[in-house]
Scaffold this active site. Structure first.
Site, PDB file in Angstrom:
ATOM      1  N   HIS A  58     -57.608  13.262 -68.767  1.00  0.00           N
ATOM      2  CA  HIS A  58     -57.837  14.704 -68.823  1.00  0.00           C
ATOM      3  C   HIS A  58     -58.726  15.150 -67.656  1.00  0.00           C
ATOM      4  O   HIS A  58     -59.754  14.523 -67.384  1.00  0.00           O
ATOM      5  CB  HIS A  58     -58.517  15.059 -70.164  1.00  0.00           C
ATOM      6  CG  HIS A  58     -58.857  16.510 -70.281  1.00  0.00           C
ATOM      7  ND1 HIS A  58     -60.070  16.965 -70.759  1.00  0.00           N
ATOM      8  CD2 HIS A  58     -58.134  17.618 -69.976  1.00  0.00           C
ATOM      9  CE1 HIS A  58     -60.071  18.290 -70.764  1.00  0.00           C
ATOM     10  NE2 HIS A  58     -58.911  18.704 -70.288  1.00  0.00           N
TER      11      HIS A  58
HETATM   12 CA    CA Z   1     -54.322  14.793 -66.259  1.00  0.00          CA
END
Ligand code: CA
Ligand code: ZLM
Ligand code: ZN
Length: 380
Positions: free
Chosen positions: A181
Protein backbone atom coordinates in the site's frame (compact mmCIF):
# COMPACT_ATOMS: atom_id res chain seq x y z
CA UNK A 1 -2.50 16.28 -24.04
CA UNK A 2 0.65 15.24 -25.83
CA UNK A 3 -0.64 12.43 -28.03
CA UNK A 4 -2.41 13.61 -31.17
CA UNK A 5 -2.25 10.34 -33.03
CA UNK A 6 -0.60 6.97 -33.03
CA UNK A 7 2.43 8.31 -34.90
CA UNK A 8 3.36 10.88 -32.26
CA UNK A 9 6.14 9.80 -29.93
CA UNK A 10 6.36 11.71 -26.65
CA UNK A 11 9.58 13.28 -25.43
CA UNK A 12 10.98 11.14 -22.65
CA UNK A 13 13.63 11.99 -20.08
CA UNK A 14 15.55 9.46 -18.00
CA UNK A 15 16.89 10.59 -14.64
CA UNK A 16 19.64 8.53 -13.05
CA UNK A 17 22.87 8.81 -11.13
CA UNK A 18 24.93 5.63 -11.09
CA UNK A 19 26.13 6.41 -7.55
CA UNK A 20 22.67 5.51 -6.22
CA UNK A 21 23.24 1.83 -7.06
CA UNK A 22 26.40 1.60 -4.95
CA UNK A 23 24.75 1.65 -1.53
CA UNK A 24 23.98 -1.43 0.58
CA UNK A 25 21.20 -1.73 3.14
CA UNK A 26 23.14 -4.61 4.72
CA UNK A 27 23.74 -8.32 4.26
CA UNK A 28 20.53 -10.27 3.59
CA UNK A 29 18.43 -7.10 3.42
CA UNK A 30 15.96 -7.60 0.54
CA UNK A 31 16.31 -4.06 -0.85
CA UNK A 32 19.26 -4.08 -3.26
CA UNK A 33 20.13 -0.76 -4.96
CA UNK A 34 22.33 -2.90 -7.23
CA UNK A 35 19.13 -3.73 -9.20
CA UNK A 36 19.29 -0.15 -10.51
CA UNK A 37 22.69 -0.77 -12.09
CA UNK A 38 21.39 -3.95 -13.69
CA UNK A 39 18.42 -1.97 -15.05
CA UNK A 40 20.62 0.82 -16.41
CA UNK A 41 22.89 -1.66 -18.22
CA UNK A 42 19.90 -3.35 -19.81
CA UNK A 43 18.23 -0.07 -20.82
CA UNK A 44 21.49 1.06 -22.37
CA UNK A 45 22.27 -2.21 -24.20
CA UNK A 46 18.77 -2.24 -25.68
CA UNK A 47 19.63 1.15 -27.20
CA UNK A 48 17.03 3.08 -25.20
CA UNK A 49 19.61 5.62 -23.99
CA UNK A 50 19.74 6.88 -27.56
CA UNK A 51 16.05 7.71 -27.83
CA UNK A 52 15.64 9.52 -24.48
CA UNK A 53 17.04 12.70 -22.97
CA UNK A 54 19.48 11.49 -20.30
CA UNK A 55 20.07 13.47 -17.15
CA UNK A 56 22.66 12.63 -14.54
CA UNK A 57 20.82 13.74 -11.44
CA UNK A 58 22.10 15.77 -8.53
CA UNK A 59 21.33 15.14 -4.90
CA UNK A 60 18.33 16.95 -3.42
CA UNK A 61 19.21 19.69 -0.95
CA UNK A 62 18.25 19.63 2.72
CA UNK A 63 15.99 22.60 2.06
CA UNK A 64 14.11 20.79 -0.72
CA UNK A 65 13.50 17.76 1.47
CA UNK A 66 12.16 20.05 4.24
CA UNK A 67 9.18 20.80 1.98
CA UNK A 68 7.75 17.56 3.42
CA UNK A 69 10.03 16.17 6.13
CA UNK A 70 10.49 17.51 9.67
CA UNK A 71 13.65 19.44 10.52
CA UNK A 72 14.71 17.16 13.40
CA UNK A 73 14.29 14.05 11.23
CA UNK A 74 16.32 15.52 8.34
CA UNK A 75 19.01 16.62 10.82
CA UNK A 76 19.07 13.10 12.23
CA UNK A 77 19.39 11.53 8.75
CA UNK A 78 22.19 13.89 7.77
CA UNK A 79 24.26 13.17 10.90
CA UNK A 80 23.66 9.51 11.69
CA UNK A 81 26.21 6.90 10.54
CA UNK A 82 27.00 3.29 11.47
CA UNK A 83 30.14 4.42 13.35
CA UNK A 84 28.44 7.07 15.52
CA UNK A 85 25.33 5.13 16.57
CA UNK A 86 26.59 4.99 20.18
CA UNK A 87 26.91 8.79 20.36
CA UNK A 88 23.26 9.50 19.50
CA UNK A 89 20.94 11.05 22.08
CA UNK A 90 19.18 8.29 24.07
CA UNK A 91 16.08 6.97 22.36
CA UNK A 92 16.65 8.48 18.92
CA UNK A 93 16.81 5.12 17.11
CA UNK A 94 13.44 4.19 18.60
CA UNK A 95 12.05 7.67 17.99
CA UNK A 96 13.00 7.49 14.31
CA UNK A 97 11.93 3.87 13.75
CA UNK A 98 15.42 2.58 12.94
CA UNK A 99 15.68 -1.22 12.83
CA UNK A 100 15.91 -4.21 10.47
CA UNK A 101 13.57 -2.73 7.84
CA UNK A 102 15.22 0.70 7.90
CA UNK A 103 18.81 0.21 9.07
CA UNK A 104 21.51 2.86 9.36
CA UNK A 105 23.94 2.03 6.57
CA UNK A 106 27.01 3.78 5.15
CA UNK A 107 25.97 6.73 2.97
CA UNK A 108 22.28 6.49 3.88
CA UNK A 109 21.78 10.28 3.63
CA UNK A 110 23.51 10.65 0.24
CA UNK A 111 21.55 7.66 -1.08
CA UNK A 112 18.23 9.22 0.01
CA UNK A 113 19.13 12.62 -1.38
CA UNK A 114 20.16 11.09 -4.73
CA UNK A 115 16.91 9.23 -5.40
CA UNK A 116 14.89 12.23 -4.18
CA UNK A 117 16.93 14.62 -6.35
CA UNK A 118 16.12 12.48 -9.39
CA UNK A 119 12.36 12.66 -8.78
CA UNK A 120 12.60 16.44 -8.24
CA UNK A 121 14.59 16.86 -11.48
CA UNK A 122 12.03 14.72 -13.29
CA UNK A 123 9.13 16.81 -11.96
CA UNK A 124 10.92 19.97 -13.09
CA UNK A 125 11.23 18.66 -16.67
CA UNK A 126 7.48 18.02 -16.75
CA UNK A 127 6.72 21.45 -15.31
CA UNK A 128 8.78 23.37 -17.84
CA UNK A 129 7.50 21.22 -20.71
CA UNK A 130 10.88 19.82 -21.70
CA UNK A 131 9.54 16.29 -21.20
CA UNK A 132 6.13 14.72 -21.57
CA UNK A 133 7.27 11.58 -19.77
CA UNK A 134 10.00 11.53 -17.12
CA UNK A 135 11.45 8.34 -15.62
CA UNK A 136 13.25 7.78 -12.29
CA UNK A 137 13.62 4.07 -11.51
CA UNK A 138 15.62 4.86 -8.35
CA UNK A 139 12.59 6.61 -6.82
CA UNK A 140 9.18 5.42 -5.69
CA UNK A 141 9.91 5.09 -1.97
CA UNK A 142 6.28 5.51 -1.02
CA UNK A 143 6.30 4.57 2.71
CA UNK A 144 8.52 7.35 4.14
CA UNK A 145 6.68 9.62 6.58
CA UNK A 146 7.18 13.25 7.58
CA UNK A 147 9.17 12.32 10.70
CA UNK A 148 10.31 8.74 10.22
CA UNK A 149 11.45 6.16 7.72
CA UNK A 150 9.27 3.13 7.03
CA UNK A 151 9.49 -0.01 4.90
CA UNK A 152 12.95 0.57 3.39
CA UNK A 153 12.04 4.22 2.56
CA UNK A 154 13.78 7.18 4.26
CA UNK A 155 12.80 10.21 2.18
CA UNK A 156 9.49 10.27 0.28
CA UNK A 157 10.59 11.34 -3.20
CA UNK A 158 7.03 10.94 -4.52
CA UNK A 159 5.52 13.37 -2.01
CA UNK A 160 8.34 15.83 -2.77
CA UNK A 161 7.78 15.56 -6.54
CA UNK A 162 4.01 15.99 -6.11
CA UNK A 163 4.48 19.07 -3.89
CA UNK A 164 6.65 20.53 -6.62
CA UNK A 165 4.11 19.67 -9.35
CA UNK A 166 1.33 21.28 -7.29
CA UNK A 167 3.01 24.66 -7.69
CA UNK A 168 1.94 24.61 -11.36
CA UNK A 169 -0.59 21.79 -11.73
CA UNK A 170 -4.16 22.06 -10.39
CA UNK A 171 -4.76 18.26 -10.14
CA UNK A 172 -2.26 15.44 -9.71
CA UNK A 173 -3.22 11.76 -10.03
CA UNK A 174 -1.02 9.26 -8.19
CA UNK A 175 -1.27 5.59 -9.25
CA UNK A 176 0.60 2.93 -7.23
CA UNK A 177 1.01 -0.64 -8.54
CA UNK A 178 3.64 -1.73 -6.02
CA UNK A 179 2.61 -4.86 -4.08
CA UNK A 180 2.44 -2.76 -0.92
CA UNK A 181 0.00 0.00 0.00
CA UNK A 182 1.27 3.51 -0.87
CA UNK A 183 0.56 4.73 2.66
CA UNK A 184 3.08 7.59 2.87
CA UNK A 185 1.75 9.31 -0.25
CA UNK A 186 -1.89 8.70 0.69
CA UNK A 187 -1.33 10.12 4.18
CA UNK A 188 0.47 13.24 2.91
CA UNK A 189 -2.48 14.21 0.67
CA UNK A 190 -5.37 12.66 2.60
CA UNK A 191 -7.16 15.99 3.19
CA UNK A 192 -6.76 17.64 -0.22
CA UNK A 193 -8.73 17.31 -3.45
CA UNK A 194 -5.76 18.49 -5.53
CA UNK A 195 -4.10 15.08 -5.37
CA UNK A 196 -6.00 11.87 -6.04
CA UNK A 197 -4.18 8.77 -4.76
CA UNK A 198 -5.01 5.22 -5.81
CA UNK A 199 -3.10 2.10 -4.74
CA UNK A 200 -3.48 -1.55 -5.76
CA UNK A 201 -1.92 -3.87 -3.19
CA UNK A 202 -2.04 -7.03 -1.15
CA UNK A 203 -4.24 -6.46 1.88
CA UNK A 204 -5.34 -8.68 4.73
CA UNK A 205 -5.04 -6.32 7.69
CA UNK A 206 -1.63 -7.74 8.63
CA UNK A 207 0.49 -7.53 5.52
CA UNK A 208 2.85 -4.54 5.59
CA UNK A 209 2.07 -1.66 6.16
CA UNK A 210 -1.35 -2.86 7.38
CA UNK A 211 -3.36 -0.02 5.81
CA UNK A 212 -5.16 0.33 2.47
CA UNK A 213 -8.65 -1.07 3.04
CA UNK A 214 -11.58 -0.04 0.86
CA UNK A 215 -12.93 2.35 3.51
CA UNK A 216 -9.88 4.65 3.38
CA UNK A 217 -11.27 7.25 1.00
CA UNK A 218 -9.79 10.53 2.31
CA UNK A 219 -11.24 13.10 4.66
CA UNK A 220 -12.44 16.73 4.81
CA UNK A 221 -11.74 18.35 1.40
CA UNK A 222 -9.95 15.14 0.43
CA UNK A 223 -12.98 12.89 1.00
CA UNK A 224 -13.40 10.61 -2.07
CA UNK A 225 -9.93 11.62 -3.35
CA UNK A 226 -8.17 8.50 -2.04
CA UNK A 227 -8.93 5.05 -3.42
CA UNK A 228 -7.68 1.63 -2.34
CA UNK A 229 -7.86 -1.67 -4.17
CA UNK A 230 -7.13 -4.44 -1.63
CA UNK A 231 -6.18 -7.77 -3.24
CA UNK A 232 -5.43 -11.33 -2.16
CA UNK A 233 -2.53 -13.61 -3.11
CA UNK A 234 -2.03 -14.95 -6.59
CA UNK A 235 -3.84 -12.35 -8.70
CA UNK A 236 -3.25 -13.14 -12.38
CA UNK A 237 -2.59 -11.04 -15.48
CA UNK A 238 -6.14 -10.84 -16.82
CA UNK A 239 -7.83 -10.12 -13.49
CA UNK A 240 -5.31 -7.41 -12.65
CA UNK A 241 -5.37 -5.71 -16.06
CA UNK A 242 -9.18 -5.77 -16.25
CA UNK A 243 -9.56 -4.36 -12.76
CA UNK A 244 -6.86 -1.74 -13.34
CA UNK A 245 -8.36 -0.49 -16.61
CA UNK A 246 -11.94 -0.48 -15.39
CA UNK A 247 -10.94 1.73 -12.45
CA UNK A 248 -8.31 4.00 -14.03
CA UNK A 249 -10.37 4.79 -17.15
CA UNK A 250 -13.35 6.43 -15.39
CA UNK A 251 -11.01 7.93 -12.81
CA UNK A 252 -8.93 9.81 -15.39
CA UNK A 253 -12.08 10.83 -17.27
CA UNK A 254 -13.79 12.30 -14.21
CA UNK A 255 -10.85 13.67 -12.21
CA UNK A 256 -9.12 15.17 -15.29
CA UNK A 257 -5.61 15.23 -13.84
CA UNK A 258 -3.15 17.60 -15.49
CA UNK A 259 -0.23 15.32 -14.58
CA UNK A 260 0.01 11.66 -13.52
CA UNK A 261 2.66 10.02 -11.37
CA UNK A 262 2.82 6.24 -11.53
CA UNK A 263 4.75 4.17 -9.01
CA UNK A 264 5.79 0.98 -10.82
CA UNK A 265 6.95 -1.21 -7.92
CA UNK A 266 8.19 -4.53 -9.33
CA UNK A 267 7.28 -6.63 -6.27
CA UNK A 268 3.80 -7.13 -7.76
CA UNK A 269 5.43 -9.50 -10.30
CA UNK A 270 5.26 -13.25 -9.81
CA UNK A 271 8.39 -14.86 -8.31
CA UNK A 272 9.30 -11.73 -6.32
CA UNK A 273 11.26 -12.54 -3.15
CA UNK A 274 8.75 -10.63 -1.00
CA UNK A 275 5.80 -10.98 -3.34
CA UNK A 276 2.69 -13.14 -3.62
CA UNK A 277 1.07 -12.05 -6.91
CA UNK A 278 1.25 -13.90 -10.24
CA UNK A 279 1.82 -11.03 -12.67
CA UNK A 280 4.01 -11.34 -15.74
CA UNK A 281 6.14 -8.50 -17.04
CA UNK A 282 3.77 -7.87 -19.99
CA UNK A 283 0.77 -7.43 -17.68
CA UNK A 284 2.58 -4.98 -15.39
CA UNK A 285 3.73 -3.11 -18.50
CA UNK A 286 0.18 -3.07 -19.88
CA UNK A 287 -0.85 -0.95 -16.87
CA UNK A 288 1.90 1.56 -17.69
CA UNK A 289 0.94 1.54 -21.38
CA UNK A 290 -2.70 2.18 -20.46
CA UNK A 291 -1.83 5.20 -18.30
CA UNK A 292 0.42 6.55 -21.05
CA UNK A 293 -2.43 6.21 -23.60
CA UNK A 294 -4.30 9.14 -22.00
CA UNK A 295 -1.59 11.48 -23.29
CA UNK A 296 -1.26 13.31 -19.98
CA UNK A 297 2.26 14.31 -18.79
CA UNK A 298 3.57 11.46 -16.70
CA UNK A 299 6.26 10.79 -14.10
CA UNK A 300 7.22 7.13 -13.70
CA UNK A 301 9.10 5.99 -10.62
CA UNK A 302 10.27 2.58 -9.40
CA UNK A 303 9.65 1.30 -5.89
CA UNK A 304 9.76 -2.25 -4.53
CA UNK A 305 11.12 -5.26 -6.38
CA UNK A 306 13.26 -7.88 -4.66
CA UNK A 307 14.29 -10.28 -7.40
CA UNK A 308 16.83 -8.05 -9.16
CA UNK A 309 16.90 -9.92 -12.49
CA UNK A 310 13.12 -9.44 -12.86
CA UNK A 311 13.13 -5.86 -11.58
CA UNK A 312 15.62 -4.88 -14.27
CA UNK A 313 13.73 -6.80 -16.96
CA UNK A 314 10.48 -5.07 -16.00
CA UNK A 315 11.78 -1.52 -15.83
CA UNK A 316 13.67 -1.97 -19.10
CA UNK A 317 10.52 -3.29 -20.79
CA UNK A 318 8.55 -0.34 -19.37
CA UNK A 319 11.21 2.13 -20.53
CA UNK A 320 10.61 0.64 -23.98
CA UNK A 321 6.83 1.06 -23.66
CA UNK A 322 7.21 4.69 -22.57
CA UNK A 323 9.33 5.33 -25.68
CA UNK A 324 6.99 3.40 -28.02
CA UNK A 325 9.77 0.89 -28.66
CA UNK A 326 9.01 -2.83 -28.63
CA UNK A 327 12.14 -4.62 -27.44
CA UNK A 328 13.25 -8.01 -28.77
CA UNK A 329 12.82 -10.73 -26.16
CA UNK A 330 16.41 -11.97 -26.29
CA UNK A 331 18.59 -10.30 -23.66
CA UNK A 332 21.38 -8.52 -25.60
CA UNK A 333 24.82 -10.12 -25.85
CA UNK A 334 27.87 -8.63 -24.10
CA UNK A 335 25.89 -7.05 -21.29
CA UNK A 336 27.58 -7.03 -17.87
CA UNK A 337 26.06 -9.63 -15.49
CA UNK A 338 24.36 -11.41 -18.43
CA UNK A 339 24.52 -14.69 -16.45
CA UNK A 340 21.86 -13.26 -14.11
CA UNK A 341 19.32 -13.62 -16.91
CA UNK A 342 19.86 -17.33 -17.51
CA UNK A 343 18.84 -19.97 -18.21
CA UNK A 344 16.22 -18.40 -20.53
CA UNK A 345 18.07 -15.13 -21.38
CA UNK A 346 14.66 -13.68 -22.17
CA UNK A 347 13.00 -10.40 -21.24
CA UNK A 348 9.82 -12.39 -20.55
CA UNK A 349 10.37 -15.37 -18.24
CA UNK A 350 7.23 -17.20 -17.08
CA UNK A 351 6.28 -15.68 -13.70
CA UNK A 352 2.65 -16.75 -13.25
CA UNK A 353 3.09 -20.35 -12.12
CA UNK A 354 3.62 -20.03 -8.36
CA UNK A 355 0.45 -19.08 -6.48
CA UNK A 356 -3.19 -20.04 -6.60
CA UNK A 357 -5.42 -17.05 -7.42
CA UNK A 358 -7.23 -16.31 -4.14
CA UNK A 359 -9.23 -13.49 -5.75
CA UNK A 360 -12.53 -15.01 -6.87
CA UNK A 361 -14.54 -13.44 -9.71
CA UNK A 362 -17.12 -12.48 -7.12
CA UNK A 363 -14.52 -10.82 -4.88
CA UNK A 364 -13.04 -8.80 -7.76
CA UNK A 365 -16.47 -7.77 -9.05
CA UNK A 366 -17.39 -6.50 -5.58
CA UNK A 367 -14.14 -4.50 -5.33
CA UNK A 368 -14.72 -3.01 -8.78
CA UNK A 369 -18.27 -1.93 -7.92
CA UNK A 370 -17.20 -0.36 -4.63
CA UNK A 371 -14.37 1.54 -6.34
CA UNK A 372 -16.63 2.79 -9.14
CA UNK A 373 -19.14 4.04 -6.56
CA UNK A 374 -16.37 6.09 -5.02
CA UNK A 375 -15.32 7.56 -8.35
CA UNK A 376 -18.94 8.62 -9.02
CA UNK A 377 -18.62 11.20 -6.21
CA UNK A 378 -16.10 13.11 -8.33
CA UNK A 379 -18.76 14.27 -10.78
CA UNK A 380 -20.60 15.85 -7.84
CA1 CA B 1 0.44 -0.38 -4.31
N1 ZLM C 1 10.91 -7.24 10.27
N2 ZLM C 1 17.00 -8.51 6.80
C1 ZLM C 1 8.25 -2.76 1.28
C2 ZLM C 1 8.65 -2.77 2.74
C3 ZLM C 1 8.24 -4.05 3.44
C4 ZLM C 1 7.58 -5.44 9.39
C5 ZLM C 1 8.55 -7.75 9.72
C6 ZLM C 1 12.25 -7.12 9.73
C7 ZLM C 1 10.83 -7.59 5.24
C8 ZLM C 1 12.16 -8.08 5.49
C9 ZLM C 1 15.39 -6.76 6.74
C10 ZLM C 1 18.36 -8.94 7.11
C11 ZLM C 1 8.15 -1.25 -0.77
C12 ZLM C 1 7.38 -5.73 7.90
C13 ZLM C 1 9.98 -7.72 9.20
C14 ZLM C 1 12.98 -8.42 9.49
C15 ZLM C 1 9.07 -5.98 11.32
C16 ZLM C 1 9.05 -6.35 5.30
C17 ZLM C 1 16.66 -7.22 6.99
C18 ZLM C 1 13.76 -9.87 5.55
C19 ZLM C 1 14.74 -8.99 6.03
O1 ZLM C 1 16.42 -10.61 6.17
C20 ZLM C 1 16.09 -9.44 6.33
C21 ZLM C 1 18.64 -8.82 8.60
C22 ZLM C 1 14.41 -7.65 6.24
C23 ZLM C 1 13.12 -7.20 5.98
C24 ZLM C 1 12.49 -9.41 5.29
N3 ZLM C 1 10.31 -6.46 5.77
C25 ZLM C 1 9.85 -8.17 4.44
N4 ZLM C 1 8.76 -7.35 4.50
C26 ZLM C 1 8.11 -5.25 5.63
C27 ZLM C 1 8.49 -3.96 4.91
C28 ZLM C 1 8.78 -1.53 0.59
O2 ZLM C 1 8.36 -2.34 -1.64
O3 ZLM C 1 6.75 -1.07 -0.69
C29 ZLM C 1 8.70 0.05 -1.40
C30 ZLM C 1 10.14 0.13 -1.58
N5 ZLM C 1 8.12 -5.01 7.05
O4 ZLM C 1 6.62 -6.59 7.51
C31 ZLM C 1 8.15 -6.39 10.23
C32 ZLM C 1 6.77 -6.03 10.37
C33 ZLM C 1 10.53 -5.96 10.81
ZN1 ZN D 1 6.52 -2.96 -2.20
Amino acid sequence: LFEFGASYTPRVSYHYNSRVSQYHYGVRHPMKPFRLMLTDHLVSRYGLHKVMDLYETRAATKEEVLAFHAQDYVDFLSHVAPENLNKLPRGSLEKFNIGDDCPIFQGLFEYSMLYAGASLDASRKLINGQSEIAINWSGGLHHAKKSNPSGFCYVNDIVLAILNLLRYHPRVLYIDIDLHHGDGVQEAFYTTDRVFTVSFHKYNGEFFPGTGDLDEIGCSRGKHFSLNVPLNDGIDDDSYINLFKSIIDPLVTSYKPTVIIQQCGADSLGHDRLGCFNLNIRAHGECVKFVKSFGIPMLCVGGGGYTPRNVSRLWTYETGILNDVLLPSDIPEDIPFREWFGPDYSLHPVLDDLYENKNSKKYLENIRIRCLENIKYLQG
